[in-house]
Design a protein around this motif. Structure first.
Motif: not given
Length: 366
Positions: A143-148, A191-195
Motif C-alpha cells: 500500500a505504501l509502495m503504491e502511494r510512493i 511497471r504496472a503504473n507505467g512509471s
C-alpha cells in the motif's frame, strides 16, 4: 581549494551505468545544472539565495539498533515525529523558494511517521522538484509502495548492510529475503503504473562485506536498483575523537539546510545531537537563517582554515577527513564492545572486525 566532496564512498558499477542514472532523472538538464552548482558554489565560496537542497526530518526514531549507528551508540539524539502542521509550514516556504531537491528524512526512519504517505503527497502537490527519502525498508508494504509511486517520488535510498544472516544480525529484526522481495515488488508496481519512479539506490557499509559477499551483494541488488553505493564506516561514538585534517574543506554549509522534526535548523547532516542550531522555523524563515549570522560565521571559519575551531566539526567524523576508522584500535575496540553488548561474545559479526579472523580474508576484491 576544496577536495573531493564525498571521499569515503564508492559507487558500484560502470561509468556508463552511473551516466544512465544521471540521465534518468526526471529533469536531466536541471539535475546536471544542480550537480554543477553543488560542486562549484562551495569552491567559489558563493552563497546562493536559498540552498540547493533541504532535508525535512519527518521522524527521528528508528526501529532498528545497528551496532555502528548513532541511534544505538549515543544517548543525545533527539527523537520524535514532525507535527503535520509544522511540515506543511516548512514545505510551503521551501516550495516557494524552489530548491532543486528535498529529502523527507534525516536521522531516523521516516516511514515511522504515522502520516508519512500524506506528508509525501502534500510535498508533491506543493513542489515540482526532486523528492527523496532514506529508509531501512522495514515498514515498506504494498500500500505504501503504491502511494510512493503515485506521488512520483524521484528516488529512495535503502540502507542495507551485509548479505544473508550478516544483514539480519546488523539490521535486526529485518530479513534479507524480505528486503529482496520488497524490491521486486516495488519494481513490479512501478511497471504496472507505467512509471520509472522512484529510482532506487542501495547504501551499504563496506565493513560487513567480504570480497565474496560484496560480489553477492552487487549481483543480488544490481538488477533491482538503479545505483549501489558502498561506503567506509564513520565513527558515531561520542567517546572517540577522530583524527582531523585541518586543511580539509567541508562544502555542506554552501549546499543544504536540515530541518529537524522539532523545527530546529542545522547546517550539517552529521549534527545528530543538534550542537550547531541555526534557529527554529517557528521563529524565523529558512531563507533568513540561510544567510544569517550563525551560518555565515561557520562558512567563514571553514573558508579561512579554522573549521576545527567549531566543536561540531572538531568532534564529528563526517567523512571530510577521509578517516580509515578500521585502522584505529580505539575505534575498533568500541565497535567490538558494542557488538558484544548487543549480540554476545560469540556473535559472527565479530569476525568482520579487526582483531578477529575476518571471514573471507584474502579474497580478491570484486
Amino acid at each position: 581549494m576544496p577536495r573531493t566532496i564525498n571521499p569515503n564512498i564508492t559507487y558500484v558499477g560502470s561509468a556508463l551505468r552511473q551516466a544512465r542514472y544521471a540521465m534518468s532523472q526526471r529533469h536531466a538538464m536541471r539535475y546536471l545544472m544542480h550537480r554543477a552548482r553543488w560542486s562549484l558554489l562551495p569552491r567559489w565560496r558563493r552563497v546562493s539565495a536559498f540552498p540547493e537542497h533541504v532535508d525535512i526530518e519527518t521522524a527521528s526514531a528508528c526501529q532498528m539498533a545497528c551496532p555502528m549507528c548513532f541511534q544505538t551508540v549515543r544517548g543525545d539524539v533527539p527523537r520524535g515525529v514532525m507535527d503535520p502542521a509544522l511540515f506543511r509550514r516548512v514545505m510551503d516556504e521551501v516550495a516557494a523558494r524552489r530548491p532543486y531537491s528535498i529529502r523527507l528524512s534525516w536521522r531516523g526512519e521516516c516511514l515511522l511517521h504515522p502520516q508519512f504517505a500524506e506528508l509525501l503527497a502534500y510535498a508533491r502537490r506543493r513542489f515540482s522538484g526532486s523528492i527523496s527519502f532514506l529508509t531501512n525498508a522495514l515498514a515498506l508494504d504494498d500500500a505504501l509502495m503504491e502511494r510512493i509511486v503515485a506521488a512520483q517520488t524521484d528516488y529512495i535510498v535503502i540502507s542495507a548492510d551485509g548479505v544473508g544472516r550478516t544483514y539480519e544480525a546488523v539490521r535486526r529484526p529485518a530479513r534479507f529475503d524480505d528486503l529482496v522481495r520488497k524490491l521486486e515488488r516495488l519494481r513490479d508496481i512501478r511497471r504496472a503504473n507505467g512509471s520509472r519512479f522512484p529510482r532506487v539506490r542501495i547504501n551499504a557499509v563496506s565493513t560487513w562485506l567480504t570480497a565474496g559477499e560484496r560480489r553477492e551483494f552487487v549481483q543480488t541488488f544490481q538488477p533491482l536498483t538503479d545505483a549501489i553505493l558502498i561506503g567506509e564506516m564513520l565513527s558515531n561514538f561520542a567517546e572517540y575523537a577522530p583524527p582531523h585534517d585541518p586543511d580539509a574543506f567541508c562544502a555542506s554549509p554552501w549546499q543544504r539546510l536540515l530541518v529537524g522534526w522539532d523545527g530546529s535548523v542545522h547546517p550539517c547532516c552529521c549534527d545528530v545531537a543538534g550542537k550547531y542550531s541555526l534557529g527554529n522555523v517557528a521563529d524565523e524563515p529558512l531563507a533568513q537563517m540561510w544567510r544569517g549570522e550563525r551560518l555565515t560565521a561557520l562558512r567563514r571559519a571553514i573558508a579561512s582554515g579554522r573549521r576545527l575551531s567549531i566543536p561540531l566539526c572538531r568532534d564529528t567524523d563526517c567523512g571530510v577527513d577521509e578517516n580509515d576508522n578500521e585502522a584505529s584500535e580505539e575505534f575498533m575496540d568500541l565497535l567490538r564492545a558494542q557488538v558484544m553488548r548487543q549480540h554476545g561474545a560469540d556473535s559472527p559479526l565479530l569476525g568482520y572486525l579487526r582483531g578477529a579472523a575476518r571471514p573471507g580474508a584474502g579474497e580478491e576484491a570484486a
